[in-house]
Design a protein around this motif. Structure first.
Motif, mmCIF file in Angstrom:
data_model
loop_
_atom_site.group_PDB
_atom_site.id
_atom_site.type_symbol
_atom_site.label_atom_id
_atom_site.label_comp_id
_atom_site.label_asym_id
_atom_site.label_seq_id
_atom_site.Cartn_x
_atom_site.Cartn_y
_atom_site.Cartn_z
ATOM 1 N N ASN A 228 32.287 3.886 -29.873
ATOM 2 C CA ASN A 228 31.842 5.233 -30.201
ATOM 3 C C ASN A 228 30.266 5.319 -30.158
ATOM 4 O O ASN A 228 29.695 4.403 -29.961
ATOM 5 C CB ASN A 228 32.257 5.678 -31.525
ATOM 6 N N VAL A 229 29.733 6.374 -30.488
ATOM 7 C CA VAL A 229 28.130 6.627 -30.405
ATOM 8 C C VAL A 229 27.409 5.750 -31.235
ATOM 9 O O VAL A 229 26.547 5.039 -31.020
ATOM 10 C CB VAL A 229 27.797 8.126 -30.807
ATOM 11 N N GLY A 230 28.120 5.624 -32.259
ATOM 12 C CA GLY A 230 27.404 4.646 -33.578
ATOM 13 C C GLY A 230 27.337 3.370 -32.795
ATOM 14 O O GLY A 230 26.284 2.469 -33.319
ATOM 15 N N VAL A 231 28.314 2.798 -32.396
ATOM 16 C CA VAL A 231 28.452 1.376 -31.911
ATOM 17 C C VAL A 231 27.375 1.177 -30.780
ATOM 18 O O VAL A 231 26.649 0.328 -30.659
ATOM 19 C CB VAL A 231 29.671 0.916 -31.319
ATOM 20 N N ILE A 232 27.414 2.225 -29.918
ATOM 21 C CA ILE A 232 26.371 2.059 -28.654
ATOM 22 C C ILE A 232 24.911 1.976 -29.050
ATOM 23 O O ILE A 232 24.062 1.425 -28.926
ATOM 24 C CB ILE A 232 26.944 3.258 -27.788
ATOM 25 N N MET A 233 24.756 3.191 -30.300
ATOM 26 C CA MET A 233 23.365 3.214 -30.577
ATOM 27 C C MET A 233 22.649 1.980 -31.432
ATOM 28 O O MET A 233 21.612 1.553 -31.085
ATOM 29 C CB MET A 233 23.097 4.453 -31.530
ATOM 30 N N ARG A 234 23.694 1.282 -31.912
ATOM 31 C CA ARG A 234 23.463 0.166 -32.763
ATOM 32 C C ARG A 234 23.034 -0.901 -31.791
ATOM 33 O O ARG A 234 22.150 -1.671 -32.105
ATOM 34 C CB ARG A 234 24.628 -0.367 -33.793
ATOM 35 N N GLU A 235 23.994 -1.092 -30.825
ATOM 36 C CA GLU A 235 23.710 -2.190 -29.639
ATOM 37 C C GLU A 235 22.327 -1.824 -29.245
ATOM 38 O O GLU A 235 21.473 -2.707 -28.930
ATOM 39 C CB GLU A 235 24.679 -2.123 -28.885
ATOM 40 N N LEU A 236 21.999 -0.502 -28.758
ATOM 41 C CA LEU A 236 20.623 -0.161 -28.170
ATOM 42 C C LEU A 236 19.449 -0.498 -29.028
ATOM 43 O O LEU A 236 18.539 -1.127 -28.801
ATOM 44 C CB LEU A 236 20.514 1.284 -27.818
ATOM 45 N N ARG A 237 19.601 -0.192 -30.410
ATOM 46 C CA ARG A 237 18.510 -0.343 -31.226
ATOM 47 C C ARG A 237 18.472 -1.925 -31.671
ATOM 48 O O ARG A 237 17.212 -2.224 -31.912
ATOM 49 C CB ARG A 237 18.584 0.279 -32.528
ATOM 50 N N GLN A 238 19.422 -2.586 -31.855
ATOM 51 C CA GLN A 238 19.039 -4.066 -32.343
ATOM 52 C C GLN A 238 19.025 -4.774 -31.150
ATOM 53 O O GLN A 238 18.436 -6.041 -31.483
ATOM 54 C CB GLN A 238 20.556 -4.538 -32.814
ATOM 55 N N ASN A 239 19.595 -4.753 -29.912
ATOM 56 C CA ASN A 239 19.359 -5.674 -28.995
ATOM 57 C C ASN A 239 18.804 -5.240 -27.622
ATOM 58 O O ASN A 239 17.853 -6.038 -27.160
ATOM 59 C CB ASN A 239 20.654 -6.374 -28.590
ATOM 60 N N ILE A 240 19.071 -4.268 -26.982
ATOM 61 C CA ILE A 240 18.572 -3.716 -25.689
ATOM 62 C C ILE A 240 17.346 -3.168 -25.947
ATOM 63 O O ILE A 240 16.102 -3.723 -24.966
ATOM 64 C CB ILE A 240 19.656 -2.704 -25.089
ATOM 65 N N ALA A 241 17.011 -2.378 -26.734
ATOM 66 C CA ALA A 241 15.614 -1.652 -26.831
ATOM 67 C C ALA A 241 14.504 -2.962 -27.055
ATOM 68 O O ALA A 241 13.437 -2.830 -26.349
ATOM 69 C CB ALA A 241 15.661 -0.885 -27.879
ATOM 70 N N PRO A 242 14.770 -3.842 -28.101
ATOM 71 C CA PRO A 242 13.740 -4.837 -28.442
ATOM 72 C C PRO A 242 13.750 -5.629 -27.133
ATOM 73 O O PRO A 242 12.452 -6.063 -26.972
ATOM 74 C CB PRO A 242 14.334 -5.571 -29.454
ATOM 75 N N ALA A 243 14.632 -5.862 -26.328
ATOM 76 C CA ALA A 243 14.423 -6.807 -25.159
ATOM 77 C C ALA A 243 13.728 -6.339 -24.050
ATOM 78 O O ALA A 243 12.837 -6.759 -23.399
ATOM 79 C CB ALA A 243 16.119 -7.044 -24.791
ATOM 80 N N ALA A 244 14.016 -4.900 -24.000
ATOM 81 C CA ALA A 244 13.272 -3.923 -22.881
ATOM 82 C C ALA A 244 11.683 -4.015 -23.406
ATOM 83 O O ALA A 244 10.792 -4.181 -22.441
ATOM 84 C CB ALA A 244 13.883 -2.734 -22.770
ATOM 85 N N ALA A 245 11.535 -3.637 -24.738
ATOM 86 C CA ALA A 245 10.134 -3.679 -25.026
ATOM 87 C C ALA A 245 9.374 -5.008 -25.020
ATOM 88 O O ALA A 245 8.252 -5.153 -24.509
ATOM 89 C CB ALA A 245 10.220 -3.112 -26.519
ATOM 90 N N ARG A 246 9.998 -5.956 -24.854
ATOM 91 C CA ARG A 246 9.462 -7.415 -24.955
ATOM 92 C C ARG A 246 9.169 -7.713 -23.299
ATOM 93 O O ARG A 246 8.103 -8.283 -23.021
ATOM 94 C CB ARG A 246 10.188 -8.638 -25.305
ATOM 95 N N GLN A 247 9.791 -6.897 -22.522
ATOM 96 C CA GLN A 247 9.446 -6.963 -20.892
ATOM 97 C C GLN A 247 8.592 -6.065 -20.350
ATOM 98 O O GLN A 247 8.153 -6.006 -19.270
ATOM 99 C CB GLN A 247 10.920 -6.948 -20.480
ATOM 100 N N GLY A 248 8.011 -5.385 -21.445
ATOM 101 C CA GLY A 248 6.762 -4.500 -21.003
ATOM 102 C C GLY A 248 7.301 -2.904 -20.768
ATOM 103 O O GLY A 248 6.422 -2.180 -20.237
ATOM 104 N N PHE A 249 8.560 -2.458 -20.827
ATOM 105 C CA PHE A 249 8.960 -1.251 -20.808
ATOM 106 C C PHE A 249 8.619 -0.396 -21.978
ATOM 107 O O PHE A 249 8.478 -0.798 -23.138
ATOM 108 C CB PHE A 249 10.489 -1.078 -20.463
#
Length: 57
Positions: A7-28
């Motif tokens: 659901n939305v909560g699961v997706i947003m948690r994954e985005l905030r905890q894993n995907i967003a930090p990884a993208a930021a580290r890569q310069g996005f």
């Protein structure tokens, strides 16, 4: 994971905890997700942009 568990909560948690930090580290600077729902509320469009500056180290 059972059908209906994604659901939305699961997706947003994954985005905030894993995907967003990884993208930021890569310069996005932003992360944009667009989608169209194909079941349930068929045709519902999502356009979500996340500012990655708070995830940068």
């Amino acid at each position: 994971m059972q059908r209906g568990d994604l659901n939305v909560g699961v997706i947003m948690r994954e985005l905030r905890q894993n995907i967003a930090p990884a993208a930021a580290r890569q310069g996005f600077k932003t992360l944009r997700i667009t989608a169209v729902r194909v079941s349930g509320n068929v045709g519902h469009e999502v356009d979500f942009t996340l500012d990655l500056s708070r995830f940068a180290n």
